[in-house]
Write a protein that holds these residues in place. Structure first.
Motif, PDB file in Angstrom:
ATOM      1  N   ALA A   1      -4.552  -6.309  20.340  1.00 36.62           N
ATOM      2  CA  ALA A   1      -4.250  -5.724  19.028  1.00 36.62           C
ATOM      3  C   ALA A   1      -5.374  -5.888  18.015  1.00 36.62           C
ATOM      4  CB  ALA A   1      -2.962  -6.335  18.475  1.00 36.62           C
ATOM      5  N   GLY A   2      -6.264  -6.843  18.228  1.00 36.11           N
ATOM      6  CA  GLY A   2      -7.326  -7.097  17.260  1.00 36.11           C
ATOM      7  C   GLY A   2      -6.879  -8.100  16.217  1.00 36.11           C
ATOM      8  N   THR A   3      -7.326  -7.909  14.979  1.00 35.73           N
ATOM      9  CA  THR A   3      -7.019  -8.854  13.909  1.00 35.73           C
ATOM     10  C   THR A   3      -5.554  -8.720  13.491  1.00 35.73           C
ATOM     11  OG1 THR A   3      -9.296  -8.716  13.112  1.00 35.73           O
ATOM     12  CG2 THR A   3      -7.659  -9.627  11.592  1.00 35.73           C
ATOM     13  N   VAL A   4      -4.846  -9.844  13.502  1.00 35.29           N
ATOM     14  CA  VAL A   4      -3.442  -9.878  13.085  1.00 35.29           C
ATOM     15  C   VAL A   4      -3.251 -11.055  12.137  1.00 35.29           C
ATOM     16  CG1 VAL A   4      -2.579  -8.789  15.208  1.00 35.29           C
ATOM     17  CG2 VAL A   4      -2.733 -11.286  15.076  1.00 35.29           C
ATOM     18  N   SER A   5      -2.318 -10.914  11.222  1.00 33.32           N
ATOM     19  CA  SER A   5      -1.974 -12.006  10.303  1.00 33.32           C
ATOM     20  C   SER A   5      -0.748 -12.738  10.831  1.00 33.32           C
ATOM     21  CB  SER A   5      -1.674 -11.457   8.909  1.00 33.32           C
ATOM     22  OG  SER A   5      -0.493 -10.672   8.939  1.00 33.32           O
ATOM     23  N   LEU A   6      -0.529 -13.932  10.305  1.00 33.37           N
ATOM     24  CA  LEU A   6       0.694 -14.645  10.653  1.00 33.37           C
ATOM     25  C   LEU A   6       1.900 -13.813  10.225  1.00 33.37           C
ATOM     26  CD1 LEU A   6       2.378 -16.987  11.705  1.00 33.37           C
ATOM     27  CD2 LEU A   6       1.954 -18.174   9.519  1.00 33.37           C
ATOM     28  N   ARG A   7       1.814 -13.143   9.101  1.00 32.67           N
ATOM     29  CA  ARG A   7       2.906 -12.277   8.648  1.00 32.67           C
ATOM     30  C   ARG A   7       3.239 -11.242   9.729  1.00 32.67           C
ATOM     31  NH1 ARG A   7       0.827 -11.203   4.371  1.00 32.67           N
ATOM     32  NH2 ARG A   7       2.116 -12.366   2.897  1.00 32.67           N
ATOM     33  N   PHE A   8       2.209 -10.595  10.295  1.00 28.43           N
ATOM     34  CA  PHE A   8       2.431  -9.615  11.362  1.00 28.43           C
ATOM     35  C   PHE A   8       3.084 -10.283  12.574  1.00 28.43           C
ATOM     36  CE2 PHE A   8       1.220  -7.953  15.449  1.00 28.43           C
ATOM     37  CZ  PHE A   8       1.713  -6.662  15.374  1.00 28.43           C
ATOM     38  N   ILE A   9       2.611 -11.483  12.930  1.00 28.60           N
ATOM     39  CA  ILE A   9       3.173 -12.174  14.092  1.00 28.60           C
ATOM     40  C   ILE A   9       4.658 -12.425  13.885  1.00 28.60           C
ATOM     41  CG2 ILE A   9       3.141 -14.336  15.416  1.00 28.60           C
ATOM     42  CD1 ILE A   9       0.050 -14.339  14.987  1.00 28.60           C
ATOM     43  N   TYR A  10       5.037 -12.867  12.690  1.00 34.68           N
ATOM     44  CA  TYR A  10       6.467 -13.078  12.415  1.00 34.68           C
ATOM     45  C   TYR A  10       7.249 -11.771  12.558  1.00 34.68           C
ATOM     46  CZ  TYR A  10       6.337 -17.911  10.671  1.00 34.68           C
ATOM     47  OH  TYR A  10       6.229 -19.271  10.557  1.00 34.68           O
ATOM     48  N   VAL A  11       6.773 -10.717  11.930  1.00 36.72           N
ATOM     49  CA  VAL A  11       7.493  -9.437  11.987  1.00 36.72           C
ATOM     50  C   VAL A  11       7.569  -8.929  13.425  1.00 36.72           C
ATOM     51  CG1 VAL A  11       7.430  -7.016  11.248  1.00 36.72           C
ATOM     52  CG2 VAL A  11       6.994  -8.838   9.589  1.00 36.72           C
ATOM     53  N   ASN A  12       6.464  -9.031  14.145  1.00 35.14           N
ATOM     54  CA  ASN A  12       6.427  -8.600  15.545  1.00 35.14           C
ATOM     55  C   ASN A  12       7.414  -9.401  16.393  1.00 35.14           C
ATOM     56  OD1 ASN A  12       5.074  -7.172  17.851  1.00 35.14           O
ATOM     57  ND2 ASN A  12       4.581  -9.286  18.385  1.00 35.14           N
TER      58      ASN A  12
ATOM     59  N   THR B   1      -5.452 -14.979   9.416  1.00 32.62           N
ATOM     60  CA  THR B   1      -5.589 -14.020  10.513  1.00 32.62           C
ATOM     61  C   THR B   1      -6.143 -14.690  11.771  1.00 32.62           C
ATOM     62  OG1 THR B   1      -7.804 -13.352   9.810  1.00 32.62           O
ATOM     63  CG2 THR B   1      -5.931 -12.055   8.967  1.00 32.62           C
ATOM     64  N   ALA B   2      -5.891 -14.011  12.868  1.00 31.28           N
ATOM     65  CA  ALA B   2      -6.379 -14.454  14.171  1.00 31.28           C
ATOM     66  C   ALA B   2      -6.667 -13.202  14.986  1.00 31.28           C
ATOM     67  CB  ALA B   2      -5.327 -15.312  14.851  1.00 31.28           C
ATOM     68  N   GLN B   3      -7.359 -13.398  16.095  1.00 24.73           N
ATOM     69  CA  GLN B   3      -7.707 -12.272  16.957  1.00 24.73           C
ATOM     70  C   GLN B   3      -6.798 -12.227  18.185  1.00 24.73           C
ATOM     71  OE1 GLN B   3     -10.022  -9.785  16.358  1.00 24.73           O
ATOM     72  NE2 GLN B   3      -9.914 -10.774  14.358  1.00 24.73           N
ATOM     73  N   HIS B   4      -6.051 -11.148  18.296  1.00 24.76           N
ATOM     74  CA  HIS B   4      -5.262 -10.907  19.498  1.00 24.76           C
ATOM     75  C   HIS B   4      -6.145 -10.131  20.458  1.00 24.76           C
ATOM     76  CE1 HIS B   4      -2.295  -8.874  22.094  1.00 24.76           C
ATOM     77  NE2 HIS B   4      -1.595  -9.978  21.918  1.00 24.76           N
ATOM     78  N   ARG B   5      -6.087 -10.444  21.712  1.00 22.40           N
ATOM     79  CA  ARG B   5      -7.013  -9.859  22.688  1.00 22.40           C
ATOM     80  C   ARG B   5      -6.862  -8.357  22.852  1.00 22.40           C
ATOM     81  NH1 ARG B   5      -4.494  -9.084  27.302  1.00 22.40           N
ATOM     82  NH2 ARG B   5      -2.442  -9.980  27.537  1.00 22.40           N
TER      83      ARG B   5
END
Length: 174
Positions: free
Chosen positions: A132-143, A126-130
Motif C-alpha cells: 500500500a505504501g505510506t499509511v498512517s496509524l489512523r488508516f491502520i485502525y480504519v482498515n 506513518t509507516a511503509q506497507h510493502r
C-alpha cells in the motif's frame, strides 16, 4: 452514556478512543461469533474457499501482525510470533493439530501485541506497507475495523449455519 443495544461502548471521546474501542468491539465480536463451536464444527467448510470459522480467526491474527507489528512497528517477519508474511490464502491456513481455543488464544495475543505497538504512535504517524505504501496509524485502525467487522460477519453466518445443523434433542414429554 451507553445504549442498551450496545452496553459499555462509549459514543463520545477522542478520535483515538473511538477508533480503538470500535476495533476492540469488533475483535470481541469475532471471538463471540465462534464461541461454543466444537473443533470439528470450526473446521467445517460450508463455502468453496478456505473460509471456516477457525481459519477466519487465524487470518485475523495474521492481519493484526501484518498491520501493527510488521508495518507500523517495523518488526521483522522473522521476529513476529506467528504468520505475518502475507494476507490472502496462506493466512487462512490452520494446522491439523491446532484447536479453536488455541487459535483464539493466538488471536488475542496478536491483538494485545497490536495494542502495545500502537500505543507508541500518534494517529498521524506513518509507516511503509510493502504493497500500500505510506499509511498512517489512523488508516491502520480504519482498515482493521473494516477487516475484522467483515470477517466477524462471515464467522457469525458460518457459525449460525453450523449450529443449525446440530441435531435437535427433545428432553420433554411427548
Amino acid at each position: 452514556m451507553t445504549s442498551a443495544l450496545d452496553p459499555g461502548r462509549p459514543f463520545t471521546g477522542s478520535e483515538r478512543e473511538l477508533l480503538e474501542n470500535t476495533l476492540d468491539l469488533n475483535r470481541a465480536g469475532i471471538v463471540a461469533a465462534v464461541a461454543g463451536l466444537t473443533d470439528t464444527e470450526a473446521r467445517e467448510k460450508l463455502v468453496p474457499s478456505l473460509t471456516t470459522p477457525i481459519s477466519i480467526i487465524k487470518h485475523c491474527a495474521a492481519a493484526e501482525r501484518i498491520w501493527f507489528q510488521r508495518t507500523l512497528a517495523g518488526i521483522s517477519v522473522d521476529d513476529i510470533d506467528g504468520f505475518a508474511a502475507t494476507g490472502g490464502d496462506a493466512s487462512f491456513h490452520v494446522a491439523d493439530d491446532e484447536t479453536l481455543d488455541g487459535v483464539i488464544a493466538e488471536y488475542k495475543a496478536a491483538c494485545d501485541r497490536s495494542r502495545q505497538c500502537a500505543a507508541r504512535y500518534s494517529l498521524d504517524d506513518t509507516a511503509q506497507h510493502r504493497i500500500a505504501g505510506t499509511v498512517s496509524l489512523r488508516f491502520i485502525y480504519v482498515n482493521m475495523i473494516a477487516e475484522v467487522a467483515r470477517h466477524a460477519g462471515h464467522a457469525d453466518i458460518l457459525a449460525e449455519q453450523l449450529r443449525a445443523q446440530r441435531p435437535v434433542t427433545n428432553f420433554g414429554p411427548e
